[in-house]
Write an enzyme that holds these catalytic residues in place. Structure first.
Site, PDB file in Angstrom:
ATOM      1  N   GLU A  15      42.022  40.748  85.208  1.00  9.16           N
ATOM      2  CA  GLU A  15      40.724  41.025  84.603  1.00  9.16           C
ATOM      3  C   GLU A  15      41.280  40.725  83.879  1.00  9.16           C
ATOM      4  O   GLU A  15      42.230  40.615  82.573  1.00  9.16           O
ATOM      5  CB  GLU A  15      40.145  42.347  84.675  1.00  9.16           C
ATOM      6  CG  GLU A  15      39.262  42.975  83.777  1.00  9.16           C
ATOM      7  CD  GLU A  15      38.435  44.217  83.507  1.00  9.16           C
ATOM      8  OE1 GLU A  15      39.735  45.077  83.945  1.00  9.16           O
ATOM      9  OE2 GLU A  15      37.538  45.152  83.102  1.00  9.16           O
TER      10      GLU A  15
ATOM     11  N   ARG B 215      55.202  48.594  90.136  1.00 17.58           N
ATOM     12  CA  ARG B 215      55.405  47.565  89.404  1.00 17.58           C
ATOM     13  C   ARG B 215      56.426  47.840  88.464  1.00 17.58           C
ATOM     14  O   ARG B 215      57.325  48.144  88.891  1.00 17.58           O
ATOM     15  CB  ARG B 215      54.094  47.923  88.813  1.00 17.58           C
ATOM     16  CG  ARG B 215      53.895  49.166  87.691  1.00 17.58           C
ATOM     17  CD  ARG B 215      52.466  49.490  87.728  1.00 17.58           C
ATOM     18  NE  ARG B 215      52.380  48.622  86.408  1.00 17.58           N
ATOM     19  CZ  ARG B 215      50.638  49.097  86.807  1.00 17.58           C
ATOM     20  NH1 ARG B 215      50.451  49.351  87.495  1.00 17.58           N
ATOM     21  NH2 ARG B 215      50.387  48.017  86.308  1.00 17.58           N
TER      22      ARG B 215
ATOM     23  N   LYS C 289      48.252  48.378  78.881  1.00 13.80           N
ATOM     24  CA  LYS C 289      47.517  47.375  78.609  1.00 13.80           C
ATOM     25  C   LYS C 289      46.861  48.525  77.561  1.00 13.80           C
ATOM     26  O   LYS C 289      46.720  47.636  75.626  1.00 13.80           O
ATOM     27  CB  LYS C 289      46.529  46.673  79.105  1.00 13.80           C
ATOM     28  CG  LYS C 289      46.559  44.695  79.447  1.00 13.80           C
ATOM     29  CD  LYS C 289      45.092  45.461  80.190  1.00 13.80           C
ATOM     30  CE  LYS C 289      45.582  43.612  80.689  1.00 13.80           C
ATOM     31  NZ  LYS C 289      44.726  43.798  81.561  1.00 13.80           N
TER      32      LYS C 289
END
Length: 570
Positions: free
Chosen positions: A35, A260, A270
RNA sequence: UGGGGCAUAGCCAAGCGGUAAGGCACGGGACUUUGACUCCCGCAUUCGCAGGUUCGAUCCCUGCUGCCCCAGCCA
């Protein structure tokens, strides 16, 4: 010898080989779907290395797709930054797509779902929906609007598209199972009304698809075979499969999840990264303390090092937190062979060679790399006054101190052996000058110069010394005292554990950036181009920062050299 | 107390019923005009725990324990 069998090196490759062998797919297509709401960090890098490398290994291709379905958070600057980062890493995507390019198609597919009777418009408020969703341990209840007719749903959905209703007044939901033990299956929202300016479609749309609808459909449209993502999406998989099946795709993609990346003392969410930037705790997304690719590039990390790191970390499903030392190792390993060596004194102290003629300045030839003569050599001035590293002299050293001490001898790298005769101190008792004599027979490279001394120091002659600014870095987070709730949350992307801003801020390492002002360096360092990388002899790898001016070059320490001496002293 | 995952050395991670790869870190040594690099050597009698199946279990079965994820009109 021809390699006839491809050996899977992790479970994802096993699945891929299994699918190829069974005929489920006859080729491999992956995609990296960020994104565009921030810059890529090392965690994303693991993800896209896997995406691109799996495709490459099995002769397939990988698309780059921006999942730009939430216009409130996305910006063109981020899509540009992301493309630049991926290219810098040396990967080439096949197709470049934007989810927003498919808004019409997505809308049509949603209409198809309505016609099939598996999607409906719900007039409940967000709050009502939350309450009727049930809890983790109790089932939800059906919306009173769940059984609307197809015709009414069609009309209402079209009305949503045409801006007839207010933001938040209605949503389109998939009709699945409000009693499912998997909360995600309890009639998830697939379209919401949102009047926001989209960075690509402008104000054309006031409804936007949700991830759980858009993502699987988009994968299918692109012909993705293996949709690789991180573990938190594992519970979305039934929904993913439901979507592509309901939409009628023949060869639905297979979603495969992996853990991850987390790194010790590194912020990998983020949300917090954005906070650091927006609230000025760092200078920007490319502040060298950040874990973003932009920052690592600026700091002097190479794509090869980063790839090597990702490769060494491996791919698995277990939660993990890799030590920063592994990354540092990879960075050093990648720079060792390619970085020219040169000398800079970070914390200088003056050294006078009392038996060297007052005005004599010699030029010495020094190799640029001990193992790579092809990198050439350079001339370095040598005179009566020099600078050495303050920490390389001790008046009362402990044993095993190979550096300079009263009456002691060391070699000045590439030059002569010197002996310390006396020290000059100021009123405060601080050593301000060291006075030595040169052994004129010990000139580097000359016959008879093969006398050994234990220590070799780097130096810069006063005749050559150019001022530079040096920036030293440490991890952005403090060493973890104990595993507390706050630290854990920092490691999870958008992890919503209630961590107050205060907890996060208190974990920031106050010494993450140290700026050195009085450093000096050889001209080759001062005059280098921005982004040039050197090994400052004995001090580490450094990279010239864009903040440099012609008067004051600025160098970032990419990574320090291993330091056995420092370790011994601990 | 629902569902979905995951547990192998300090940190990662192979292992796929035949007797614990590799990397980082760490310790020791050699070499060294970078205390770097490089090179040697060492580093899990044991795989979260407890049972069971088997000639044999990290691997299969059962039960437990611990950790992670899910109740956005974020992705």
């Amino acid at each position: 010898m021809e390699k006839t069998e491809r050996r899977a090196s992790n479970f994802i490759e096993e699945f891929v080989e299994e699918d190829l062998a069974s005929g489920r797919f006859d080729h491999v297509k992956t995609r990296f779907p960020p994104e565009p709401n921030g810059f890529l960090h090392i965690g994303h890098t693991k993800a896209f290395c896997i995406d691109f490398q799996i495709a490459e290994k099995y002769g397939g291709l990988c698309n780059l797709r921006f999942d730009d379905t939430n216009p409130t958070k996305e910006k063109t600057a981020f899509v540009e930054g992301i493309q630049k980062d991926i290219e810098w890493m040396g990967f080439h995507w096949d197709k470049l797509y934007f989810a927003s390019d498919f808004f019409d198609r997505l809308y049509d597919i949603a209409v198809g779902l309505i016609k099939k009777g598996v999607a409906y418009v719900d007039d409940q408020s967000a709050e009502e929906m939350r309450q009727t969703r049930g809890t983790l341990t109790s089932p939800g209840t059906n919306s009173p609007y769940r059984e609307r007719s197809v015709g009414e749903n069609l009309r209402l959905f079209e009305g949503m598209k045409h801006g007839e209703y207010e933001d938040g007044s209605r949503v389109l939901r998939a009709k699945i199972d409000m009693a499912s033990p998997n909360v995600l299956m309890r009639d998830p929202t697939i379209y919401r009304i949102l009047r926001a300016h989209h960075h690509r479609t402008g104000d054309k749309w006031c409804i936007y698809p949700m991830y759980d609808f858009q993502h699987p459909i988009q994968d299918a449209i692109e012909g993705v075979t293996h949709s690789l993502c991180s573990m938190e999406y594992e519970i979305h998989r039934p929904l993913y499969d439901w979507m592509v099946t309901q939409a009628g795709f023949e060869q639905p993609p297979r979603q495969i999840e992996f853990a991850r990346l987390n790194i010790t003392r590194t912020v990998m969410s983020k949300r917090y990264l954005r906070k650091l930037v927006e609230e000025g705790y760092v200078s920007g997304w490319d502040d060298p303390r950040m874990p973003t690719l932009a920052a690592m590039r600026r700091r002097g990390y190479t794509p090869e090092s980063i790839k090597s790191f990702v490769g060494k970390v491996g791919v698995a499903k277990a939660d993990s937190e890799v030590e920063g030392a592994l990354l540092e190792h990879c960075v050093r390993e990648g720079l060792a062979d390619i970085a020219p060596r040169a000398m800079a004194v970070l914390d200088p102290i003056k050294l006078v060679l009392t038996n060297w003629p007052e005005d004599q300045v010699d030029e010495l030839t020094m190799e640029n790399h001990p193992d790579h003569p092809e990198l050439g050599a350079r001339k370095v001035k040598f005179g009566r006054e020099l600078f050495i590293e303050r920490e390389d002299f001790m008046e009362n050293p402990p044993g095993k101190f190979f550096r300079l001490k009263p009456s002691g001898e060391v070699r000045l790298k590439g030059a002569y052996i010197i002996r310390c005769d006396e020290v000059v101190k100021d009123e405060a008792g601080e050593v301000v000058e060291i006075r030595c004599t040169v052994d004129m027979t010990s000139k580097s490279g000359e016959e008879g110069a093969n006398r050994k001394v234990k220590g070799t120091l780097h130096w810069v002659s006063a005749a050559d010394a150019r001022p530079i600014e040096v920036r030293l870095y440490e991890p952005i987070l403090n060493e973890e005292v104990e595993a507390d709730a706050a630290s854990e949350a920092l490691q999870n992307e958008e992890g919503e554990a209630e961590v107050s801003q205060k907890d996060f801020i208190s974990r920031l390492n106050p010494d993450s950036l140290k700026v050195l002002r009085g450093s000096v360096a050889e001209p080759i360092i001062a005059d280098a181009a921005v982004a040039a990388t050197f090994q400052f002899l004995r001090m580490g790898y450094f990279c010239k920062d864009p903040d440099s001016t012609s008067e004051l070059p600025v160098y970032n320490r990419t990574v320090a050299l291993k330091d056995t001496w420092a370790k011994m002293n601990k």
